[in-house]
Design an enzyme around this catalytic site. Structure first.
Site, PDB file in Angstrom:
ATOM      1  N   GLU A   1       0.859  -1.194   0.000  1.00 51.23           N
ATOM      2  CA  GLU A   1       0.000   0.000   0.000  1.00 51.23           C
ATOM      3  C   GLU A   1       0.887   1.234   0.000  1.00 51.23           C
ATOM      4  O   GLU A   1       1.843   1.332   0.763  1.00 51.23           O
ATOM      5  CB  GLU A   1      -0.878  -0.027   1.259  1.00 51.23           C
ATOM      6  CG  GLU A   1      -1.716   1.216   1.468  1.00 51.23           C
ATOM      7  CD  GLU A   1      -2.524   1.154   2.775  1.00 51.23           C
ATOM      8  OE1 GLU A   1      -2.698   0.054   3.341  1.00 51.23           O
ATOM      9  OE2 GLU A   1      -2.956   2.219   3.242  1.00 51.23           O
TER      10      GLU A   1
ATOM     11  N   ASP B   1       0.314   5.130   0.557  1.00 48.07           N
ATOM     12  CA  ASP B   1      -0.608   6.208   0.905  1.00 48.07           C
ATOM     13  C   ASP B   1      -0.046   7.528   0.378  1.00 48.07           C
ATOM     14  O   ASP B   1       0.943   8.038   0.894  1.00 48.07           O
ATOM     15  CB  ASP B   1      -0.788   6.283   2.420  1.00 48.07           C
ATOM     16  CG  ASP B   1      -1.474   5.048   2.963  1.00 48.07           C
ATOM     17  OD1 ASP B   1      -2.164   4.363   2.185  1.00 48.07           O
ATOM     18  OD2 ASP B   1      -1.315   4.769   4.165  1.00 48.07           O
TER      19      ASP B   1
ATOM     20  N   GLU C   1      -3.133  11.295   2.970  1.00 49.35           N
ATOM     21  CA  GLU C   1      -4.062  11.089   4.081  1.00 49.35           C
ATOM     22  C   GLU C   1      -4.082  12.433   4.771  1.00 49.35           C
ATOM     23  O   GLU C   1      -3.066  12.877   5.316  1.00 49.35           O
ATOM     24  CB  GLU C   1      -3.582   9.985   5.001  1.00 49.35           C
ATOM     25  CG  GLU C   1      -3.609   8.635   4.301  1.00 49.35           C
ATOM     26  CD  GLU C   1      -3.547   7.483   5.281  1.00 49.35           C
ATOM     27  OE1 GLU C   1      -4.622   6.960   5.620  1.00 49.35           O
ATOM     28  OE2 GLU C   1      -2.451   7.129   5.717  1.00 49.35           O
TER      29      GLU C   1
ATOM     30  N   HIS D   1       3.844   1.668   2.629  1.00 49.21           N
ATOM     31  CA  HIS D   1       3.655   0.483   3.480  1.00 49.21           C
ATOM     32  C   HIS D   1       4.013  -0.755   2.657  1.00 49.21           C
ATOM     33  O   HIS D   1       3.116  -1.445   2.147  1.00 49.21           O
ATOM     34  CB  HIS D   1       2.191   0.339   3.906  1.00 49.21           C
ATOM     35  CG  HIS D   1       1.665   1.382   4.836  1.00 49.21           C
ATOM     36  ND1 HIS D   1       1.827   1.343   6.192  1.00 49.21           N
ATOM     37  CD2 HIS D   1       0.921   2.484   4.588  1.00 49.21           C
ATOM     38  CE1 HIS D   1       1.215   2.371   6.754  1.00 49.21           C
ATOM     39  NE2 HIS D   1       0.661   3.086   5.801  1.00 49.21           N
TER      40      HIS D   1
END
Ligand SMILES: *[C@@H]1O[C@H](CO)[C@@H](O)[C@H](O)[C@H]1NC(C)=O
Ligand SMILES: *[C@@H]1O[C@H](CO)[C@@H](O)[C@H](O)[C@H]1NC(C)=O
Ligand SMILES: *[C@@H]1O[C@H](CO)[C@@H](O)[C@H](O)[C@H]1NC(C)=O
Ligand SMILES: *[C@@H]1O[C@H](CO)[C@@H](O)[C@H](O)[C@H]1NC(C)=O
Ligand SMILES: CC(=O)N[C@H]1CO[C@H](CO)[C@@H](O)[C@@H]1O
Length: 492
Positions: free
Chosen positions: A220, A222, A225, A236
């Site tokens: 993942e 990101d 956010e 991640h």
């Protein structure tokens, strides 16, 4: 971090109730259209007719005679679904036909997502918390973004998101087809196959019944956010069995620049702004090793200074320093391998009833206090909280935006400015934004100066070198040209 399963369950229940109140029918999913742009240094940006689909769990699962296949607590009915094959025979997934009732609307290249939706009869707000995936132009499979050695740019309006809210745009390494199979024939076109680096255990895994109780881990990335008070980006990466769940988040506030981001900040969140994320490899190619991730912000068509004077650059070394478990999961090089294989673009708006999103915006991470992100307060004080994403583009480094001084976007002027001009009219929120930030649109004084002056010099923050770059290579005094990678050098 990613939306917690509990909030998704609550939302699924809300949607299910709405669905049962409609006249049920086996209708195809409506897939709201969302124009996106693919860019190259040579060819400029080209629009494509993509669309979005809401996550599988937000759909209604029912029998042939329209009984629900899910239970009142959000589980799957064990009588109807004792095993995968029987479940697939007994139960059907209904296409979502009214995205507005799930808090989602699109227009041109603009996507708006609401945390709560209002019940027209009672006037009460209920949790919607939609999560969406970008589909390719066929509408059958997910669009796979391969961003190693490339960049992704979009404009976002986070002005309506208070402390505790999270407007998220991220990438997950989901299966391109959503796990389409004999037992899951809808696949990605019904939003199946979700996974992320928190390794969620879900009722459905890859679109078939989860009978083993197994979780589903995926790489993942990101990219955003954020709310109006705090912002973070976090890789991640995963091994085959687990993921770097904490991740090495880069947040200007925790990097020490507390006034950089927020209402009235350098990045002024009372207005839309443009977010550029560059995935730089050791050799500048998409097959190289990911060595750093550079973040840039533009507002009113101007590239803003970074939060940290040396640039907002997350290197492998910084990642490992911020996060003690990053190295064990491959750190940036591992993330780069997933980015090279291809990942699914995901959009979400969510809040957090257990931790109040403190990891994003409180303590060392932002100015919010520890309790104001409580969803019970948000629904009372900001029931119309929403995020607006627009003008999503990806491609060669330097090809997706115009830094307000760099004439590097000349080749991309035609396709970009015409399409964004047309679509920007449809959006009240981002009206003038896409035009001023689009690559090659010569609206700023700075850009005409650099292209017409004799012995042109590049302005502060502008591009000054890179493969395929044809603009000024001398920086205005007192700046010097600093190489970021083979494709991009900047006057700093
Ligand atoms: C499961 O489905 C059956 C058949 O529709 C129904 O009779 C039963 O009440 C359901 N059980 C639960 C817990 O919802
Ligand atoms: C979709 O849902 C919204 C709000 O729930 C409602 O106002 C609207 O009439 C619905 N649209 C259609 C076409 O049913
Ligand atoms: C999901 O489905 C795809 C396509 O069938 C498959 O390649 C992949 O291994 C599946 N993943 C899991 C965890 O089931
Ligand atoms: C947290 O912030 C809210 C909103 O500004 C305020 O009403 C509340 O009193 C604050 N709580 C604490 C414990 O400081
Ligand atoms: C539908 C189903 O079987 N879901 C299971 C998925 O895994 C969890 C964790 O073991 C179970 O609690 C669920 O029952």
């Amino acid at each position: 971090m990613a939306p917690r399963f509990t909030s998704i369950l609550a939302a699924a229940l809300a949607v299910r109730q709405l669905a049962t109140a409609q006249n049920p029918d086996d209708t195809a999913d409506a897939h709201p259209k969302l124009t996106t742009y693919k860019c190259t240094t040579k060819g400029g940006c080209v629009s494509q007719d993509t669309s979005v689909v809401i996550d599988w769990n937000y759909h209604w699962f029912h029998t042939a005679d329209w009984n629900s296949c899910t239970t009142s607590t959000g589980g799957v009915n064990a009588t109807l679904c004792p095993d995968q094959a029987t479940c697939s025979q007994n139960c059907f997934v209904q296409g979502t036909t009214n995205y507005t009732s799930s808090g989602v609307s699109t227009s041109g290249d603009t996507l708006t997502m609401y945390q709560y939706t209002r019940n027209a009869e009672t006037g009460a707000y209920g949790n919607a918390s939609p999560r969406l995936y970008l589909l390719d132009p066929t509408g059958k499979n997910y669009e796979m973004l391969q961003l190693n050695g490339k960049e992704l740019t979009f404009t976002v309006d986070l002005s309506q998101l208070p402390c505790g809210e999270n407007g998220a745009l991220y990438l997950g390494e989901m299966d391109k087809t959503g796990g389409r199979s004999e037992l899951n024939q809808g696949g990605a076109s019904y939003g199946s196959g979700y996974c992320d680096a928190q390794c969620p255990v879900q009722n459905w895994r890859n679109g078939t019944l989860n009978t083993s109780g197994a979780n589903y881990c995926c790489n993942e990335m990101d990219i955003l956010e954020a709310n109006s008070k705090a912002i973070d980006f976090t890789p991640h990466p995963c091994t085959t069995t687990d993921c770097d769940r904490a991740g090495c988040g880069y947040n200007p506030y925790s990097q020490g620049n507390k006034g950089y981001y927020g209402p009235g900040g350098t990045v002024d969140t009372t207005k839309p702004f443009t977010v550029v994320t560059q995935f730089n490899t050791n050799d500048g190619t998409p097959t190289g090793t990911l060595t750093s991730i550079t973040r840039k912000y533009l507002q009113n068509g101007v590239l803003l200074p970074p939060a940290v004077s040396s640039g907002d650059i997350l290197t492998t070394e910084l990642c490992n320093a911020l996060d003690s478990t990053a190295a064990a999961f491959g750190s940036l090089p591992g993330m780069g391998q997933a980015l090279a294989r291809g990942m699914v673009l995901t959009f979400a708006i969510w809040n957090d009833a257990t931790g109040y999103m403190n990891w994003l915006d409180s303590g060392n991470n932002g100015p919010c206090n520890a309790t104001e992100g409580n969803p019970e307060l948000i629904i009372k004080q900001n029931p119309t909280t929403h995020v607006v994403f627009s003008n999503i583009r990806w491609g060669d480094i330097g090809s997706t935006f115009n830094s307000g001084g760099a004439p590097g976007g000349t080749t991309s002027a035609k396709p970009v400015s015409s399409t964004t001009l047309a679509t920007s009219k449809t959006s009240a929120v981002t009206t003038s934004k896409p035009v001023t930030t689009s690559a090659g649109t010569k609206t700023s004084a700075a850009s005409s100066k650099t292209s017409s002056a004799t012995g042109p010099t590049q302005t502060h923050w502008g591009q000054c070198a890179g493969t395929g770059y044809t603009g000024p290579t001398v920086c205005a005094t007192p700046y010097t040209c600093v190489k970021q990678n083979d494709y991009y050098s900047q006057c700093l």
